[in-house]
Write an enzyme that holds these catalytic residues in place. Structure first.
Site, PDB file in Angstrom:
ATOM      1  N   LYS A  81     129.795  72.497  49.239  1.00  0.00           N
ATOM      2  CA  LYS A  81     128.397  72.043  49.274  1.00  0.00           C
ATOM      3  C   LYS A  81     127.560  72.997  48.445  1.00  0.00           C
ATOM      4  O   LYS A  81     127.927  74.152  48.195  1.00  0.00           O
ATOM      5  CB  LYS A  81     127.866  71.953  50.705  1.00  0.00           C
ATOM      6  N   LEU A 110     129.137  78.320  49.064  1.00  0.00           N
ATOM      7  CA  LEU A 110     129.593  76.941  48.898  1.00  0.00           C
ATOM      8  C   LEU A 110     130.218  76.367  50.165  1.00  0.00           C
ATOM      9  O   LEU A 110     130.559  75.178  50.206  1.00  0.00           O
ATOM     10  CB  LEU A 110     130.607  76.860  47.753  1.00  0.00           C
ATOM     11  N   ASP A 122     127.230  76.295  59.603  1.00  0.00           N
ATOM     12  CA  ASP A 122     127.310  75.152  58.688  1.00  0.00           C
ATOM     13  C   ASP A 122     128.588  74.331  58.850  1.00  0.00           C
ATOM     14  O   ASP A 122     128.738  73.296  58.198  1.00  0.00           O
ATOM     15  CB  ASP A 122     127.161  75.610  57.230  1.00  0.00           C
TER      16      ASP A 122
END
Length: 266
Positions: free
Chosen positions: A8, A96, A133
């Protein structure tokens, strides 16, 4: 069984306030990109985890992928001995979410493979114990994230057709370092209302607060962002707490760099 955990990027990131527990409340957009690891799981006589591709430091039993196995067993789920193979294509320490994505993919695979019958919400709650996350990667769709990065609201932001350039230098940025010179504040805009039609305004209005502390200590990271704009990026930003930087372009562009490079059409 095989899966391909995605990475991401963070489109904007505001450090809003320091919490009483010492953590910080944030607001950001998590947007999935097609940079993927490769994760394979099969039944075996004993547990093992083989990691190839980009090197990962530490004992394999401490890897987030295997910690999912351990956590599910501790909760009473019948997880057999497993042979796990993980090919790392997503760099670590890059902002990421590669490790978090691997953990979420492992959760989904074991739910199917072992017939755990966990709902999407139950998987999100469970894997969330391993990182703020991690739950994002269960659904892996664009979200506006608040809280510590663990409260998700779906967002109608579609960057399909844009060309992504992602560069990760060798610089390592620790979370402690990234927060070192941060002064929490409310963002000038509400990222949850960001629209693609505003892309021409993003360079002036969508920022990552961590750049203020990371760029002075890591000029290479700052230089990469500058170079992306020089070759025509519509928007460029450091992802998360770094050290990767991405640029969004209207179409394919050639970029020469000695660092890790990933390009793709979103």
């Amino acid at each position: 069984m095989q899966s391909y955990p995605c990475a991401k990027i963070n489109i904007g990131l505001h450090v809003v306030e320091r919490r009483p527990d010492g953590y910080h409340n944030l607001e950001t957009i998590f947007y999935p990109i097609p940079l993927r690891d490769e994760l394979t799981v099969e039944r075996a006589e004993e547990d093992s985890l083989e990691v190839t591709g980009i090197p990962v430091a530490g004992n394999w039993r401490d890897n987030l992928v295997y910690r999912v196995v351990t956590m599910l067993r501790e909760e009473g789920h019948a997880i057999p001995p497993l042979r796990i193979r993980l090919k790392k294509n997503i760099p670590s320490g890059a902002g990421l979410g590669g490790g978090s994505s691997d953990a979420a993919s492992m959760m989904k695979m074991l739910n199917e493979m072992c017939g755990l019958h966990l709902t999407t919400e139950e998987m999100e709650k469970c894997v969330g114990r391993l990182g703020a996350d991690c739950p994002f990667f269960i659904r892996c769709t664009p979200v506006y994230a608040t809280g510590t990065g663990n409260v998700f609201t779906p967002i109608d932001l579609d960057l399909s057709g844009m060309f992504l350039v992602l560069i990760k230098p060798d610089d390592f940025v620790s979370t402690k370092e990234a927060y070192a010179n941060i002064t929490p504040h409310k963002g000038d805009i509400l990222l949850g209302e960001l629209q693609r039609e505003q892309l021409h305004r993003w360079p002036d209005m969508v920022r990552n607060d961590f750049e203020d502390s990371v760029f002075p200590a890591h000029p290479t990271v700052a230089h990469i962002k500058q170079q992306l704009y020089k070759v025509g990026a519509r928007y460029a930003c450091m992802s998360g707490s770094g050290s990767s930087v991405f640029g969004l372009f209207d179409g394919p562009v050639e970029v020469s760099t000695p660092h890790f490079l990933f390009t793709a059409t979103l």
